[in-house]
Design an enzyme around this catalytic site. Sequence first.
Site, PDB file in Angstrom:
ATOM      1  N   SER A 140       0.868  -1.145  -0.119  1.00 41.57           N
ATOM      2  CA  SER A 140       0.086  -0.006  -0.061  1.00 41.57           C
ATOM      3  C   SER A 140       0.955   1.137   0.094  1.00 41.57           C
ATOM      4  CB  SER A 140      -0.846  -0.026   1.276  1.00 41.57           C
ATOM      5  OG  SER A 140      -1.739   1.104   1.494  1.00 41.57           O
ATOM      6  N   ILE A 145       3.476  10.945   4.126  1.00 42.36           N
ATOM      7  CA  ILE A 145       2.384  11.148   3.100  1.00 42.36           C
ATOM      8  C   ILE A 145       1.200  11.985   3.883  1.00 42.36           C
ATOM      9  CG2 ILE A 145       1.249  10.570   0.938  1.00 42.36           C
ATOM     10  CD1 ILE A 145       4.279  10.348   0.569  1.00 42.36           C
ATOM     11  N   GLY A 146       0.886  11.058   4.733  1.00 46.20           N
ATOM     12  CA  GLY A 146      -0.270  11.495   5.748  1.00 46.20           C
ATOM     13  C   GLY A 146      -1.675  10.744   5.004  1.00 46.20           C
ATOM     14  N   CYS A 175      -0.611   2.991  10.436  1.00 47.16           N
ATOM     15  CA  CYS A 175       0.112   4.283  10.019  1.00 47.16           C
ATOM     16  C   CYS A 175       0.679   5.432  10.894  1.00 47.16           C
ATOM     17  CB  CYS A 175      -0.739   5.036   8.915  1.00 47.16           C
ATOM     18  SG  CYS A 175       0.068   6.344   8.129  1.00 47.16           S
ATOM     19  N   GLY A 212       8.937  -5.338   4.120  1.00 42.41           N
ATOM     20  CA  GLY A 212       9.809  -4.539   4.802  1.00 42.41           C
ATOM     21  C   GLY A 212      11.092  -4.601   4.480  1.00 42.41           C
ATOM     22  N   GLY A 269       7.933  -3.102  -1.480  1.00 39.05           N
ATOM     23  CA  GLY A 269       7.429  -1.524  -1.344  1.00 39.05           C
ATOM     24  C   GLY A 269       8.460  -0.729  -1.745  1.00 39.05           C
ATOM     25  N   THR A 270       9.091   0.175  -1.007  1.00 37.79           N
ATOM     26  CA  THR A 270       9.827   1.383  -1.463  1.00 37.79           C
ATOM     27  C   THR A 270      10.781   0.886  -2.659  1.00 37.79           C
ATOM     28  OG1 THR A 270       9.922   2.224   0.798  1.00 37.79           O
ATOM     29  CG2 THR A 270      11.549   2.972  -0.596  1.00 37.79           C
TER      30      THR A 270
HETATM   31  C1  LIG Z   1       5.533   6.680   0.280  1.00 34.40           C
HETATM   32  C2  LIG Z   1       5.139   5.477   0.957  1.00 34.40           C
HETATM   33  C3  LIG Z   1       3.540   5.511   1.145  1.00 34.40           C
HETATM   34  C4  LIG Z   1       2.886   4.464   2.235  1.00 34.40           C
HETATM   35  N1  LIG Z   1       1.623   4.806   2.208  1.00 34.40           N
HETATM   36  C5  LIG Z   1       0.922   3.655   3.027  1.00 34.40           C
HETATM   37  C6  LIG Z   1      -0.357   3.510   3.111  1.00 34.40           C
HETATM   38  O1  LIG Z   1      -1.020   4.283   2.445  1.00 34.40           O
HETATM   39  N2  LIG Z   1      -0.959   2.515   3.862  1.00 34.40           N
HETATM   40  C7  LIG Z   1       0.106   1.602   4.212  1.00 34.40           C
HETATM   41  O2  LIG Z   1      -0.674   0.834   4.996  1.00 34.40           O
HETATM   42  N3  LIG Z   1       1.127   1.587   4.323  1.00 34.40           N
HETATM   43  C8  LIG Z   1       1.797   2.601   3.594  1.00 34.40           C
HETATM   44  N4  LIG Z   1       3.281   2.484   3.284  1.00 34.40           N
HETATM   45  C9  LIG Z   1       3.912   1.692   4.016  1.00 34.40           C
HETATM   46  C10 LIG Z   1       4.204   0.421   3.031  1.00 34.40           C
HETATM   47  O3  LIG Z   1       2.955  -0.231   2.681  1.00 34.40           O
HETATM   48  C11 LIG Z   1       5.238  -0.768   3.632  1.00 34.40           C
HETATM   49  O4  LIG Z   1       4.452  -1.179   4.644  1.00 34.40           O
HETATM   50  C12 LIG Z   1       6.562  -0.062   4.087  1.00 34.40           C
HETATM   51  O5  LIG Z   1       7.025   0.927   3.377  1.00 34.40           O
HETATM   52  C13 LIG Z   1       7.685  -1.137   4.272  1.00 34.40           C
HETATM   53  O6  LIG Z   1       7.909  -1.772   3.277  1.00 34.40           O
HETATM   54  P1  LIG Z   1       9.287  -1.552   2.373  1.00 34.40           P
HETATM   55  O7  LIG Z   1      10.387  -1.157   3.218  1.00 34.40           O
HETATM   56  O8  LIG Z   1       9.349  -2.549   1.264  1.00 34.40           O
HETATM   57  O9  LIG Z   1       8.942  -0.120   1.790  1.00 34.40           O
HETATM   58  C14 LIG Z   1       3.684   3.607   2.690  1.00 34.40           C
HETATM   59  C15 LIG Z   1       5.084   3.583   2.398  1.00 34.40           C
HETATM   60  C16 LIG Z   1       5.682   4.473   1.560  1.00 34.40           C
HETATM   61  C17 LIG Z   1       7.387   4.401   1.516  1.00 34.40           C
END
Ligand SMILES: Cc1cc2nc3c(=O)[nH]c(=O)nc-3n(C[C@H](O)[C@H](O)[C@H](O)COP(=O)(O)O)c2cc1C
Lengths: 326, 268
Positions: free
Chosen positions: A22, A72-73, A131, A244, A266-267
Site C-alpha cells: 500500500s 505522506i499522511g 500508519c 519491509g 514496497g519502497t
Molecule cells: C511513500 C509511502 C507511502 C506509504 N503509504 C502507505 C499507506 O497508505 N498505507 C499503508 O498501509 N502503508 C503505507 N506505506 C507502508 C508500506 O506499505 C510498507 O509497509 C513499508 O514501506 C515497508 O515496506 P518497504 O520497506 O518494502 O517499503 C507507505 C510507504 C511509503 C514508502
Amino acid sequence: MKRDLSVRIGSLELRNPVLVASGIIGYGREYERLVSLEEIGGIVTKTVTRHARAGNPPPRVCETPAGMLNSIGIENPGLEGFLAVKVPVLRGLPCAVIVSVEGENVPEFCELVEGVDGSGVAHAIEVNISCPNVGPHGMRYSTDAGMAREVMGAIRPLTKLPLIAKLTPNVTRIGEIAEACESCGADAVSLVNTFVGMAVDARTRKPILGTVLGGLSGPAIKPLALAKVWEVVQAVDIPVVGMGGITRPVDAVEFLLLGARAVEVGTALFADPTLAEGCVSEIDRYLEKMGSSSVDDLIGGLEVPEGRGVIRAGCAPRTVRGGRAS
Amino acid sequence: MNLVPCSVVSNREITQGNFLLTLKVPRGFSRPQPGQFVHLRITQDVEPLLRRPYSLEGFVERGKLRAARIYYSVVGRGSRLLSQHQPGAKLDVIGPLGVGFSPRPRRLPILVAGGRGVAPLLFLSRSLRDRKRPFVFLFGARSRRELYGVREIRGGRLHVATDDGSVGFEGSVLELLRQEWREGGHTPLTAEIFTCGPHGLLHEVSDFARENGIRCEASLEGPMACAVGACRGCPVPLLPGADSGRYPAMCVEGPVMDATIVDWARLP
Ligand SMILES: Cc1cc2nc3c(=O)[nH]c(=O)nc-3n(C[C@H](O)[C@H](O)[C@H](O)COP(=O)(O)O)c2cc1C
Ligand SMILES: Cc1cc2nc3c(=O)[nH]c(=O)nc-3n(C[C@H](O)[C@H](O)[C@H](O)COP(=O)(O)OP(=O)(O)OC[C@H]3O[C@@H](n4cnc5c(N)ncnc54)[C@H](O)[C@@H]3O)c2cc1C
Ligand code: FES
C-alpha cells in the site's frame, strides 16, 4: 515440471505470493506501463479513509542511508471519492486487488469495510491499523491489543472478504497484537508498516520532514522486518504477509522461508519497477533448484536449530504450516 | 513514459561541478517537450536508493541517433556518482515525465533563467527558434563561468546579469526582468514569463508576475520518490484560494506549473 506458485490467504487465491504494498503503486494505473500487473499476485491500494485527506505539509519524503522516510499522511480521495473515481480504475486490473482502509474510530472502520465490500472490486481488505503519519489515532489500534481486538471484532461480521490486519512494528510485543487480531477473526496479518524515524538538517537546524517524524522504509529496515515477521509467524496460525525492505528478488524468498505466506514489495519498487516481477521469477527459480513443484514447500522452510530463535520466552513456537520440522 | 535502458554517450564537466550528460535513448523513449524530465537510476546498489529527477536540456535526433541531454550540478551523493559515469555506461531511465512548458505560447515569451535552471529554458528556446517565434532570454548567474549555453541562444534577444558583474548587468536577473518589462512596452496581454532557477528566484519572479497580472510558468524542483504520481511524495502547496484543500503532485501536474498560485513560502 510446471511449478505451482499459487497461495491462499483465507478465501483469497493468489496466482503467486508477490504483492505490491500500500502507498507504493497508487491504485494500479499510475505504474501501469512500468509494472506488469498480469505477472504478479496483486496490489494493495493506497489506504482509503472515511473522508478525503489532503495529506501532510511538504517535504513528505526524504532519503536516508539505504532507505527513505515518508510522511505522506494518507492523501486519498475518501470513501466516496474512492467509490466514484478509483473503483472504475481498479475494476479492470489483471491481478488481485486488496483495498487498504483506515478509520479514525471504530464506526469509520465499519463504514469503510461496508463501502469497500459493496464496491465489488476488492478481493480482500487490508485493515491498516498501523500508519505512523496520521496524528494520534494512526498507530493506536495496533499498538494496543485491546484496541486491535475492538476494531477487528467490529468489522468481522460486516464482510465475507478476507480481512488482513496490517501491523505496526513500533511495539515491543508484536506477536500479542497479531494474536488479538487472529482471535477476532482476521484471516491474515501483514507486516511491517514503517518504523517511526526522523531526519535533521544540521545546517538549517531544522527537521527535514514537514511533520518532523515520518516512517522509515527500504532496504535499511529488512533485518528488523524479518525479525518482526519471525515473531508473528511463531505467534499465530493464520497466514502472515511479510514485507519491509524487499529490494532484491531473493529477499522475497527469505520472507517466505521464515513462514510468510505472501510478500509485499514496497519502497524499492520506486528504484526498480520490475522488482515485483523479479521476485516472482526468483521464487520460481528457487523452487526449481529445490526440485520442488509447489511454493508450499518453500514457505516456512527455514532450518532453525531446535530451541533457537524463539522470540517469546516460555512459549514454544507453533508449527509453521508447510514448513519442515528441524 | 517508459522504462528504457540508455547508454552514456558523453558526460563532460563544463564548468567546475557542472556537467553535461548525453544519453543515447532507444525508440521506446518518446520525443520530450521542453520542461519535461527523466527519472534516472544512478546505481544498481542500495545507496543512494532512490532515482534522481533531471530536466532535459535538449533532445537530438540525427539519423539513427536519438539522444537526450541533461545539464546537472554535483550537489550530493547521487549526482557525484552520476558524474563518474563514463561513455558506454548503461543507465536505466524512466521518461519523459511530467508536464512541460506550454508548447504554443500565445504571447511573447520572456524566459528567465537562474544558474543551472537554464537547462530546460535552453530546450524551450531552441523549440521556439525552430518555430520562428521571437522571445526574450534573461539569464542570471553568479559569474561568467556559470553562463552555460549563452552562445547557443539564437533567434531571440538575450540579456545577461551576473552577481559579480563579470559579464552584462551587475545584479539580479529579477532586475533585468523589471527593466525589460518597463522598457520593452510589454503588457500582460502581449507577453508572458517562463522561468526556472533556485526557488528564491522563482518566488521573486512569481511575486512580480502576480503583482502585474502576468502569466508565469515556472519549473519546480523538490524531493521525489516515484515520479509517476503514485506515492504522493511531491506535493506543491498552493496559495489560499487556489488550493481547494488539495496538493497537486509536482511529478505529474508539474514540474512546470502556474507560478502565481504556488505558495513558495511553504515549499521545501
Ligand atoms: C511513500 C509511502 C507511502 C506509504 N503509504 C502507505 C499507506 O497508505 N498505507 C499503508 O498501509 N502503508 C503505507 N506505506 C507502508 C508500506 O506499505 C510498507 O509497509 C513499508 O514501506 C515497508 O515496506 P518497504 O520497506 O518494502 O517499503 C507507505 C510507504 C511509503 C514508502
Ligand atoms: C523535476 C526536477 C528537475 C530537475 N532538474 C535538474 C537539472 O536539470 N539539473 C540539476 O542539476 N538538478 C536538477 N534537479 C535537482 C536534482 O534532482 C537534485 O539536485 C538531485 O536529486 C540531488 O541528488 P544528490 O544525490 O546529488 O543529492 P542528495 O545527496 O540527495 O542531496 C544533497 C544536497 O542536495 C540537496 N538537494 C536534494 N535534492 C535537491 C533538489 N531537487 N534541488 C536542489 N537541491 C537538492 C539536498 O537538500 C542536500 O543538501 C531537478 C529536480 C527535479 C525535481
Ligand atoms: S514523486 Fe510520487 S507522486 Fe510525485
